[in-house]
Design a protein around this motif. Structure first.
Motif, PDB file in Angstrom:
ATOM      1  N   LEU A 261       0.832  -1.201   0.000  1.00 37.65           N
ATOM      2  CA  LEU A 261       0.000   0.000   0.000  1.00 37.65           C
ATOM      3  C   LEU A 261       0.866   1.250   0.000  1.00 37.65           C
ATOM      4  CD1 LEU A 261      -2.830   1.227   0.151  1.00 37.65           C
ATOM      5  CD2 LEU A 261      -2.717   0.987   2.650  1.00 37.65           C
TER       6      LEU A 261
ATOM      7  N   LEU B 129      -5.538  -5.438   1.434  1.00 37.90           N
ATOM      8  CA  LEU B 129      -6.799  -4.915   0.919  1.00 37.90           C
ATOM      9  C   LEU B 129      -7.787  -6.021   0.560  1.00 37.90           C
ATOM     10  CD1 LEU B 129      -5.550  -2.015  -1.395  1.00 37.90           C
ATOM     11  CD2 LEU B 129      -6.099  -1.949   1.045  1.00 37.90           C
TER      12      LEU B 129
ATOM     13  N   THR C 256      -9.190   1.896   1.652  1.00 38.56           N
ATOM     14  CA  THR C 256      -8.499   0.715   2.183  1.00 38.56           C
ATOM     15  C   THR C 256      -9.467  -0.299   2.776  1.00 38.56           C
ATOM     16  OG1 THR C 256      -8.140   1.848   4.303  1.00 38.56           O
ATOM     17  CG2 THR C 256      -6.371   1.965   2.651  1.00 38.56           C
ATOM     18  N   GLU C 257     -10.529   0.170   3.425  1.00 38.95           N
ATOM     19  CA  GLU C 257     -11.481  -0.771   4.006  1.00 38.95           C
ATOM     20  C   GLU C 257     -12.828  -0.112   4.232  1.00 38.95           C
ATOM     21  OE1 GLU C 257     -10.424  -2.133   7.977  1.00 38.95           O
ATOM     22  OE2 GLU C 257      -9.156  -0.380   8.227  1.00 38.95           O
TER      23      GLU C 257
ATOM     24  N   GLY D 192     -11.814  -5.474   3.351  1.00 39.34           N
ATOM     25  CA  GLY D 192     -10.797  -4.838   2.541  1.00 39.34           C
ATOM     26  C   GLY D 192     -11.406  -4.371   1.240  1.00 39.34           C
ATOM     27  N   SER D 193     -10.947  -3.245   0.733  1.00 35.53           N
ATOM     28  CA  SER D 193     -11.570  -2.656  -0.449  1.00 35.53           C
ATOM     29  C   SER D 193     -11.437  -3.519  -1.695  1.00 35.53           C
ATOM     30  CB  SER D 193     -10.971  -1.271  -0.723  1.00 35.53           C
ATOM     31  OG  SER D 193      -9.566  -1.366  -0.925  1.00 35.53           O
TER      32      SER D 193
ATOM     33  N   ARG E 253      -6.770   6.271   2.707  1.00 28.52           N
ATOM     34  CA  ARG E 253      -5.375   6.559   3.049  1.00 28.52           C
ATOM     35  C   ARG E 253      -4.712   7.344   1.925  1.00 28.52           C
ATOM     36  NH1 ARG E 253      -2.433   2.562   5.839  1.00 28.52           N
ATOM     37  NH2 ARG E 253      -0.566   3.626   5.069  1.00 28.52           N
TER      38      ARG E 253
END
Length: 291
Positions: free
Chosen positions: A13, A59, A167-168, A72-73, A138
C-alpha cells in the motif's frame, strides 16, 4: 485497445500511495477493472496510466474486530457472497453481492471499486448504506474515515481525492436475532443492472419492531437511507397490515424522490412489489435471522 502508457502493480500500500502522490492526478487506482477498463476502451477516461492494487494483500481481508466487521476494499463480490462471516452476521450483504452481474463480474469486481464508481444502482452500496458503513481512506500524508453516505455526492461522484485509496469498509455487527434481507428488480434475471433495489434490517422486542434501517437504490443520484420507511416500521407489530402500510409509504417515498422524472410512474409502481416481497418474506421466514 487501451490508450494507457503507464502501468504499475505494487505489492504494498505504501508504494501504491507514493505513486499516486507523485502522479499529480495522472494515474488512476485500478481495483477489479470492471468499470474502469470498459470506460478507458471507449476513451471516457483521460489518464496517463493505472496503479493496479490487486497484489496488495491487506486490501483483500474480511475480518471481525470487536463489534465491527471490516472488508478490505479489494474483496470481490464472490468473496463477500461466499464468506461464512458475512453470510451469518450480515446476510443482506451476501445476498446483494450474489446478485451483482455475471459470475465473471462477481469474480473480478470489488466492493471498493463499486463505491468509487458511485453508481445510483450499485447493489452492495445499497446494502452498506443500510448497514451505516464507514469508509477508510489513506494517502501518504494521512488516514481518514468518512460515512459512506457522505462519501457519495452524486451519480458517478465521490469525495475521494486523487491521492487517496479506499483501504477498508467497516460496519457494526447486527444484533443476534435481527432480520435482514436484500431485493433487486432488474431488466433481466441475469446480468442486470438494478432498476431498483432495497435493503432492509429490523429487530423485534416484546412483539414490536424496535429497530429498523431501510436502504433504497436506483431512485436517486446515490443509494440512500429512507427515514420515512424506517419510521413506518418502528414501534409496530409485524402483521399483514403493516406490510401494506410499508408498501404505501414506499410508493410515496419514491414519488417524492423522483418527482416528475420520466421513470417515476414505473418506479412508484415497481417499488410496491419489492417492498411487499421483502417485508413479507422477512416476517414469515426463520431463515433470514442474523446469528
Amino acid at each position: 485497445m487501451l490508450d494507457c502508457k503507464l502501468y504499475f502493480q505494487p505489492e504494498s500500500l505504501t508504494v501504491a500511495l507514493d505513486l499516486l502522490a507523485k502522479a499529480e492526478k495522472r494515474l488512476l487506482p485500478l481495483a477489479g477493472g470492471t468499470d474502469i477498463v470498459p470506460a478507458m476502451s471507449k476513451n471516457k477516461l483521460n489518464v496517463a496510466g493505472l496503479v493496479d492494487l490487486s497484489r496488495i494483500q491487506e486490501l483483500h481481508q474480511i475480518k471481525i474486530e470487536g463489534n465491527e466487521i471490516s472488508l478490505g476494499s479489494l474483496c470481490t463480490f464472490q468473496e463477500i457472497e461466499t464468506s461464512h462471516l458475512i453470510r451469518t452476521k450480515v446476510p443482506l450483504l451476501a445476498d446483494a453481492a450474489g446478485l451483482v452481474g455475471s459470475p465473471q463480474i462477481r469474480n473480478a469486481g470489488t466492493v471498493g471499486g463499486n463505491i468509487a464508481n458511485a453508481s445510483p444502482a450499485a447493489d452492495t452500496v445499497t446494502a452498506l448504506i443500510a448497514l451505516d458503513a464507514d469508509v477508510r481512506l489513506r494517502s501518504t500524508a494521512y488516514a481518514r474515515t468518512m460515512p459512506l453516505k457522505e462519501l457519495l455526492c452524486g451519480a458517478g461522484k465521490t469525495r475521494i481525492l486523487p491521492q487517496e485509496i479506499i483501504t477498508e469498509i467497516t460496519f457494526k455487527i447486527l444484533q443476534p436475532g435481527s432480520k435482514a434481507g436484500f431485493i433487486k428488480l432488474g431488466r433481466r434475471k441475469a446480468l442486470a443492472i438494478a432498476r431498483m433495489n432495497m435493503a432492509l434490517i429490523f429487530s423485534v422486542t416484546e412483539g414490536r419492531i424496535n429497530f429498523a434501517r431501510v436502504g433504497l437504490g436506483a431512485v436517486g443520484p446515490n443509494p440512500c437511507r429512507s427515514n420515512a420507511l424506517e419510521n413506518t416500521l418502528i414501534g409496530q407489530e409485524p402483521s399483514d397490515s403493516l406490510v401494506e402500510d410499508f408498501v404505501m409509504e414506499a410508493e410515496r417515498e419514491v414519488a417524492r424522490m423522483l418527482g416528475s422524472r420520466p421513470s417515476a410512474a414505473y418506479k412508484c409502481e415497481a417499488v410496491k412489489g419489492i417492498a411487499r416481497d421483502i417485508l413479507s418474506s422477512l416476517f414469515s421466514s426463520s431463515e433470514m435471522v442474523v446469528e
